[in-house]
Design a protein around this motif. Structure first.
Motif, short mmCIF file in Angstrom:
data_model
loop_
_atom_site.label_atom_id
_atom_site.label_comp_id
_atom_site.label_asym_id
_atom_site.label_seq_id
_atom_site.Cartn_x
_atom_site.Cartn_y
_atom_site.Cartn_z
N ASP A 1 0.95 -1.16 0.01
CA ASP A 1 0.02 -0.15 -0.08
C ASP A 1 0.84 1.26 -0.03
OD1 ASP A 1 -1.64 2.02 0.48
OD2 ASP A 1 -2.59 1.25 2.32
N SER A 2 1.29 1.69 -1.25
CA SER A 2 2.17 2.94 -1.38
C SER A 2 1.73 4.06 -0.72
CB SER A 2 2.56 3.12 -2.70
OG SER A 2 3.19 1.78 -3.19
N GLN A 3 0.42 4.30 -0.98
CA GLN A 3 -0.08 5.47 -0.56
C GLN A 3 -0.09 5.67 0.91
OE1 GLN A 3 -4.27 5.91 -1.79
NE2 GLN A 3 -4.61 7.93 -0.52
N ARG A 4 -0.08 4.78 1.64
CA ARG A 4 -0.13 4.71 3.24
C ARG A 4 1.33 4.09 3.72
NH1 ARG A 4 -4.60 3.41 1.08
NH2 ARG A 4 -6.52 4.59 1.52
N ASN A 5 2.08 3.84 2.81
CA ASN A 5 3.57 3.39 2.98
C ASN A 5 3.44 2.15 4.16
OD1 ASN A 5 6.10 3.72 2.29
ND2 ASN A 5 6.75 4.63 4.24
N SER A 6 2.73 1.06 3.91
CA SER A 6 2.45 0.00 4.67
C SER A 6 2.52 -1.22 3.71
CB SER A 6 0.91 0.12 5.22
OG SER A 6 0.88 1.14 6.14
N LEU A 7 2.83 -2.40 4.48
CA LEU A 7 2.56 -3.60 3.80
C LEU A 7 1.76 -4.37 4.37
CD1 LEU A 7 6.63 -4.57 4.24
CD2 LEU A 7 5.24 -3.87 2.20
N ILE A 8 0.81 -4.92 3.61
CA ILE A 8 -0.49 -5.45 4.23
C ILE A 8 -0.38 -7.20 3.97
CG2 ILE A 8 -2.94 -5.83 3.90
CD1 ILE A 8 -2.10 -2.97 4.28
N TYR A 9 -0.51 -8.06 4.75
CA TYR A 9 -0.38 -9.17 4.55
C TYR A 9 -1.66 -10.14 4.89
CZ TYR A 9 4.80 -8.54 5.04
OH TYR A 9 5.93 -8.28 4.76
N LEU A 10 -2.08 -11.19 3.79
CA LEU A 10 -3.26 -11.73 3.71
C LEU A 10 -3.01 -13.17 3.82
CD1 LEU A 10 -6.54 -11.76 2.98
CD2 LEU A 10 -5.50 -11.96 0.55
N THR A 11 -3.93 -13.94 4.84
CA THR A 11 -3.87 -15.04 4.63
C THR A 11 -5.07 -15.85 3.94
OG1 THR A 11 -3.12 -17.54 5.69
CG2 THR A 11 -4.22 -15.68 7.00
N TYR A 12 -5.26 -16.86 3.46
CA TYR A 12 -6.59 -17.51 2.99
C TYR A 12 -5.91 -18.89 2.33
CZ TYR A 12 -5.02 -16.90 -1.87
OH TYR A 12 -4.22 -16.96 -3.08
N SER A 13 -6.79 -19.89 2.06
CA SER A 13 -6.65 -21.07 1.40
C SER A 13 -7.29 -21.25 0.36
CB SER A 13 -7.00 -22.15 2.32
OG SER A 13 -8.28 -22.21 2.60
N ASP A 14 -6.81 -22.08 -0.73
CA ASP A 14 -7.62 -22.38 -1.77
C ASP A 14 -7.72 -23.86 -1.94
OD1 ASP A 14 -5.18 -23.38 -2.72
OD2 ASP A 14 -4.78 -21.71 -4.13
N LYS A 15 -8.61 -24.28 -3.26
CA LYS A 15 -8.65 -25.75 -3.23
C LYS A 15 -9.03 -25.81 -4.94
CE LYS A 15 -11.13 -29.49 -0.99
NZ LYS A 15 -12.16 -29.90 -0.30
N LEU A 16 -8.61 -26.61 -5.38
CA LEU A 16 -8.70 -26.93 -6.88
C LEU A 16 -10.14 -26.63 -7.29
CD1 LEU A 16 -7.36 -27.42 -9.39
CD2 LEU A 16 -7.84 -29.85 -9.06
N ILE A 17 -11.01 -27.29 -6.76
CA ILE A 17 -12.78 -27.07 -6.98
C ILE A 17 -13.09 -25.85 -6.33
CG2 ILE A 17 -14.84 -28.23 -7.33
CD1 ILE A 17 -12.53 -29.58 -8.90
N GLU A 18 -12.94 -25.87 -5.14
CA GLU A 18 -13.56 -24.90 -4.25
C GLU A 18 -12.94 -24.24 -3.02
OE1 GLU A 18 -17.41 -25.10 -0.81
OE2 GLU A 18 -17.43 -26.56 -2.67
N GLY A 19 -12.50 -22.88 -3.16
CA GLY A 19 -11.79 -22.45 -2.34
C GLY A 19 -12.57 -21.80 -1.06
#
Length: 158
Positions: free
Chosen positions: A120-138
């Protein structure tokens, strides 16, 4: 040992960075007669391109016989908290606006946990997201954390 070096060499050739989780702690959530108990683990991931940032991810790990031998499918829920853990941040290279920092298998096939860094360059921040995915249905279940970068230091972006 030779196998680990071979995998690291392939990852470097492909431009990937191997990030290894460090187990920080765990708590049992359900007793299993055979194999490991079900548990919640806390793992630390150091950002490979930003020295001084560590992300802590908590997630469920399935026990029993299948979980002990690596055949169980873990739940898609995870939580993340990223922090500046050094006196100053050091960027090893220019960062893409969005990048997978870490992925790990959550089942024998098709399901992975992801940790993504977004700049996020505008706010000079690093955002970290965690999620899981699955081939058919995430899974839409996700968690985010932000690390502000001091205003005197700008984030180098590709």
């Amino acid at each position: 040992m030779l196998k680990r070096g071979f995998i690291a060499g392939i990852a470097m050739a492909l431009g990937c960075t191997l990030v290894k989780a460090e187990l920080v702690g765990e708590v049992d959530t359900a007793f299993r007669w055979l194999g490991k108990d079900d548990r919640v683990v806390i793992e630390a991931y150091d950002d490979p391109k930003v020295q001084g940032v560590t992300c802590y991810v908590s997630r469920a790990r399935t026990g029993g016989i299948k979980g002990t031998v690596g055949l169980a499918e873990d739940r898609a829920e995870a939580s993340i908290a990223c922090r500046q853990v050094a006196e100053s941040l050091h960027f090893l290279e220019k960062l893409p606006r969005q990048e997978d920092v870490f992925t790990e298998r959550m089942s024998i096939l098709f399901k992975r946990l992801h940790v993504v860094r977004v700049v996020d360059s505008q706010r000079n921040s690093l955002i970290y997201l965690t999620y899981s995915d699955k081939l058919i249905e995430g899974s839409p279940q996700n968690s985010i954390s932000a690390v502000p970068v001091p205003h005197k230091k700008s984030i180098p972006v590709k």
